[in-house]
Motif scaffolding. Structure first.
Motif, PDB file in Angstrom:
ATOM      1  N   LYS A 105       0.857  -1.186   0.000  1.00  0.00           N
ATOM      2  CA  LYS A 105       0.000   0.000   0.000  1.00  0.00           C
ATOM      3  C   LYS A 105       0.891   1.233   0.000  1.00  0.00           C
ATOM      4  O   LYS A 105       1.741   1.405   0.875  1.00  0.00           O
ATOM      5  CB  LYS A 105      -0.904   0.001   1.231  1.00  0.00           C
ATOM      6  N   ASP A 106       0.702   2.088  -1.010  1.00  0.00           N
ATOM      7  CA  ASP A 106       1.504   3.304  -1.085  1.00  0.00           C
ATOM      8  C   ASP A 106       0.886   4.412  -0.235  1.00  0.00           C
ATOM      9  O   ASP A 106       1.548   5.027   0.574  1.00  0.00           O
ATOM     10  CB  ASP A 106       1.631   3.789  -2.532  1.00  0.00           C
ATOM     11  N   TYR A 107      -0.391   4.678  -0.465  1.00  0.00           N
ATOM     12  CA  TYR A 107      -1.044   5.767   0.252  1.00  0.00           C
ATOM     13  C   TYR A 107      -2.447   5.358   0.682  1.00  0.00           C
ATOM     14  O   TYR A 107      -2.760   5.316   1.843  1.00  0.00           O
ATOM     15  CB  TYR A 107      -1.093   7.020  -0.629  1.00  0.00           C
ATOM     16  N   ASP A 108      -3.246   5.039  -0.301  1.00  0.00           N
ATOM     17  CA  ASP A 108      -4.657   4.758  -0.082  1.00  0.00           C
ATOM     18  C   ASP A 108      -5.009   3.566  -0.973  1.00  0.00           C
ATOM     19  O   ASP A 108      -4.648   3.557  -2.146  1.00  0.00           O
ATOM     20  CB  ASP A 108      -5.453   6.006  -0.489  1.00  0.00           C
ATOM     21  N   VAL A 109      -5.693   2.574  -0.441  1.00  0.00           N
ATOM     22  CA  VAL A 109      -6.004   1.365  -1.198  1.00  0.00           C
ATOM     23  C   VAL A 109      -6.742   1.694  -2.490  1.00  0.00           C
ATOM     24  O   VAL A 109      -6.417   1.179  -3.555  1.00  0.00           O
ATOM     25  CB  VAL A 109      -6.796   0.349  -0.337  1.00  0.00           C
ATOM     26  N   ALA A 110      -7.729   2.573  -2.419  1.00  0.00           N
ATOM     27  CA  ALA A 110      -8.483   2.929  -3.625  1.00  0.00           C
ATOM     28  C   ALA A 110      -7.574   3.546  -4.679  1.00  0.00           C
ATOM     29  O   ALA A 110      -7.636   3.183  -5.863  1.00  0.00           O
ATOM     30  CB  ALA A 110      -9.617   3.894  -3.283  1.00  0.00           C
ATOM     31  N   GLU A 111      -6.729   4.473  -4.276  1.00  0.00           N
ATOM     32  CA  GLU A 111      -5.801   5.097  -5.226  1.00  0.00           C
ATOM     33  C   GLU A 111      -4.821   4.083  -5.795  1.00  0.00           C
ATOM     34  O   GLU A 111      -4.456   4.158  -6.972  1.00  0.00           O
ATOM     35  CB  GLU A 111      -5.064   6.255  -4.570  1.00  0.00           C
ATOM     36  N   ASP A 112      -4.387   3.142  -4.968  1.00  0.00           N
ATOM     37  CA  ASP A 112      -3.469   2.104  -5.443  1.00  0.00           C
ATOM     38  C   ASP A 112      -4.154   1.216  -6.487  1.00  0.00           C
ATOM     39  O   ASP A 112      -3.541   0.837  -7.482  1.00  0.00           O
ATOM     40  CB  ASP A 112      -2.953   1.260  -4.275  1.00  0.00           C
ATOM     41  N   ILE A 113      -5.425   0.890  -6.270  1.00  0.00           N
ATOM     42  CA  ILE A 113      -6.173   0.083  -7.244  1.00  0.00           C
ATOM     43  C   ILE A 113      -6.316   0.857  -8.553  1.00  0.00           C
ATOM     44  O   ILE A 113      -6.072   0.326  -9.638  1.00  0.00           O
ATOM     45  CB  ILE A 113      -7.556  -0.323  -6.676  1.00  0.00           C
ATOM     46  N   ILE A 114      -6.708   2.119  -8.458  1.00  0.00           N
ATOM     47  CA  ILE A 114      -6.883   2.950  -9.653  1.00  0.00           C
ATOM     48  C   ILE A 114      -5.565   3.113 -10.400  1.00  0.00           C
ATOM     49  O   ILE A 114      -5.520   3.011 -11.635  1.00  0.00           O
ATOM     50  CB  ILE A 114      -7.491   4.316  -9.270  1.00  0.00           C
ATOM     51  N   ASN A 123      -9.384  -2.760 -18.711  1.00  0.00           N
ATOM     52  CA  ASN A 123     -10.704  -2.322 -19.158  1.00  0.00           C
ATOM     53  C   ASN A 123     -11.718  -2.357 -18.023  1.00  0.00           C
ATOM     54  O   ASN A 123     -12.642  -1.539 -17.984  1.00  0.00           O
ATOM     55  CB  ASN A 123     -11.226  -3.241 -20.274  1.00  0.00           C
ATOM     56  N   THR A 124     -11.565  -3.345 -17.120  1.00  0.00           N
ATOM     57  CA  THR A 124     -12.552  -3.589 -16.073  1.00  0.00           C
ATOM     58  C   THR A 124     -11.854  -3.790 -14.738  1.00  0.00           C
ATOM     59  O   THR A 124     -10.826  -4.464 -14.670  1.00  0.00           O
ATOM     60  CB  THR A 124     -13.390  -4.846 -16.398  1.00  0.00           C
ATOM     61  N   ILE A 125     -12.441  -3.221 -13.697  1.00  0.00           N
ATOM     62  CA  ILE A 125     -12.015  -3.474 -12.317  1.00  0.00           C
ATOM     63  C   ILE A 125     -13.163  -4.206 -11.646  1.00  0.00           C
ATOM     64  O   ILE A 125     -14.310  -3.745 -11.701  1.00  0.00           O
ATOM     65  CB  ILE A 125     -11.728  -2.167 -11.549  1.00  0.00           C
ATOM     66  N   ALA A 126     -12.880  -5.346 -11.031  1.00  0.00           N
ATOM     67  CA  ALA A 126     -13.897  -6.083 -10.279  1.00  0.00           C
ATOM     68  C   ALA A 126     -13.462  -6.118  -8.821  1.00  0.00           C
ATOM     69  O   ALA A 126     -12.299  -6.395  -8.518  1.00  0.00           O
ATOM     70  CB  ALA A 126     -14.042  -7.503 -10.823  1.00  0.00           C
ATOM     71  N   MET A 127     -14.391  -5.815  -7.948  1.00  0.00           N
ATOM     72  CA  MET A 127     -14.060  -5.779  -6.527  1.00  0.00           C
ATOM     73  C   MET A 127     -15.298  -6.026  -5.681  1.00  0.00           C
ATOM     74  O   MET A 127     -16.422  -5.899  -6.165  1.00  0.00           O
ATOM     75  CB  MET A 127     -13.424  -4.435  -6.160  1.00  0.00           C
ATOM     76  N   GLY A 128     -15.065  -6.362  -4.440  1.00  0.00           N
ATOM     77  CA  GLY A 128     -16.164  -6.571  -3.516  1.00  0.00           C
ATOM     78  C   GLY A 128     -16.573  -5.265  -2.863  1.00  0.00           C
ATOM     79  O   GLY A 128     -15.818  -4.302  -2.819  1.00  0.00           O
ATOM     80  N   GLN A 145     -16.372   3.168  -3.091  1.00  0.00           N
ATOM     81  CA  GLN A 145     -16.901   4.457  -3.542  1.00  0.00           C
ATOM     82  C   GLN A 145     -15.815   5.271  -4.243  1.00  0.00           C
ATOM     83  O   GLN A 145     -16.042   5.858  -5.296  1.00  0.00           O
ATOM     84  CB  GLN A 145     -17.462   5.226  -2.355  1.00  0.00           C
ATOM     85  N   LYS A 146     -14.617   5.298  -3.687  1.00  0.00           N
ATOM     86  CA  LYS A 146     -13.517   6.053  -4.290  1.00  0.00           C
ATOM     87  C   LYS A 146     -13.126   5.479  -5.645  1.00  0.00           C
ATOM     88  O   LYS A 146     -12.841   6.226  -6.578  1.00  0.00           O
ATOM     89  CB  LYS A 146     -12.309   6.065  -3.356  1.00  0.00           C
ATOM     90  N   VAL A 147     -13.108   4.154  -5.749  1.00  0.00           N
ATOM     91  CA  VAL A 147     -12.747   3.536  -7.031  1.00  0.00           C
ATOM     92  C   VAL A 147     -13.809   3.877  -8.077  1.00  0.00           C
ATOM     93  O   VAL A 147     -13.485   4.288  -9.192  1.00  0.00           O
ATOM     94  CB  VAL A 147     -12.564   2.007  -6.898  1.00  0.00           C
ATOM     95  N   VAL A 148     -15.083   3.728  -7.722  1.00  0.00           N
ATOM     96  CA  VAL A 148     -16.165   4.028  -8.667  1.00  0.00           C
ATOM     97  C   VAL A 148     -16.082   5.482  -9.132  1.00  0.00           C
ATOM     98  O   VAL A 148     -16.223   5.775 -10.322  1.00  0.00           O
ATOM     99  CB  VAL A 148     -17.549   3.727  -8.049  1.00  0.00           C
TER     100      VAL A 148
END
Length: 160
Positions: A105-114, A123-128, A145-148
């Protein structure tokens, strides 16, 4: 061009639901490429880079310690990753089309995923969907919410 899917994988039931969804939705898709992304917990403070304080020998030693820590973290997730590989290949995804990516994890999980999705041109991100509860979600915002909100130009599948 292959369709590239990034699955944000953790130990939550929703994340496993994302694996199931991708298996069903993309299992028979020719040329699909799937990456199982696991964001490892943040580095312990003892491993933080004090570049202005460390000399080269100390910096090299710290890098070895960080690499050993990351390897240990990755080993903790191998059972789940293996199970996800098996489920996806059983659904028809080619074995070599499923890869693992472990990332601290660099900073924020959502930002790391993005960031991982953008860097890999997925093309697609799938997550719970994780249940923070309404009060926490309002104060902190959820990873989902952040990823969306920030995954511009990508489909986002939320499962759970």
């Amino acid at each position: 061009m292959a369709h590239k899917v990034l699955i944000a994988l953790d130990s939550s039931p929703g994340a496993w639901g994302a694996v199931e969804y991708v298996a069903e939705a993309f299992g028979k898709t020719p040329g699909v490429e799937i990456t199982l992304l696991n964001i490892l917990s943040g580095l312990p403070p003892a491993f933080w880079d004090d570049g202005h304080v460390l000399d080269e020998k100390e910096r090299a030693s710290r890098q070895r310690m960080v690499a050993a820590w990351q390897k240990e973290q990755e080993q903790k997730w191998q059972g789940l990753v293996k199970k996800a590989h098996e489920r996806l290949t059983k659904a028809g995804v080619a074995k070599d089309a499923v890869v693992n990516k472990f990332q601290p994890k660099d900073y924020d999980v959502a930002e790391d995923i993005i960031s991982a999705a953008a860097a890999g041109n997925f093309n697609t991100i799938a997550m719970g969907r994780r249940g923070l509860g309404m009060a926490k979600a309002l104060l902190l915002g959820s990873v989902t919410q952040k990823v969306v909100q920030n995954a511009k130009g990508r489909a986002v599948a939320i499962v759970g």
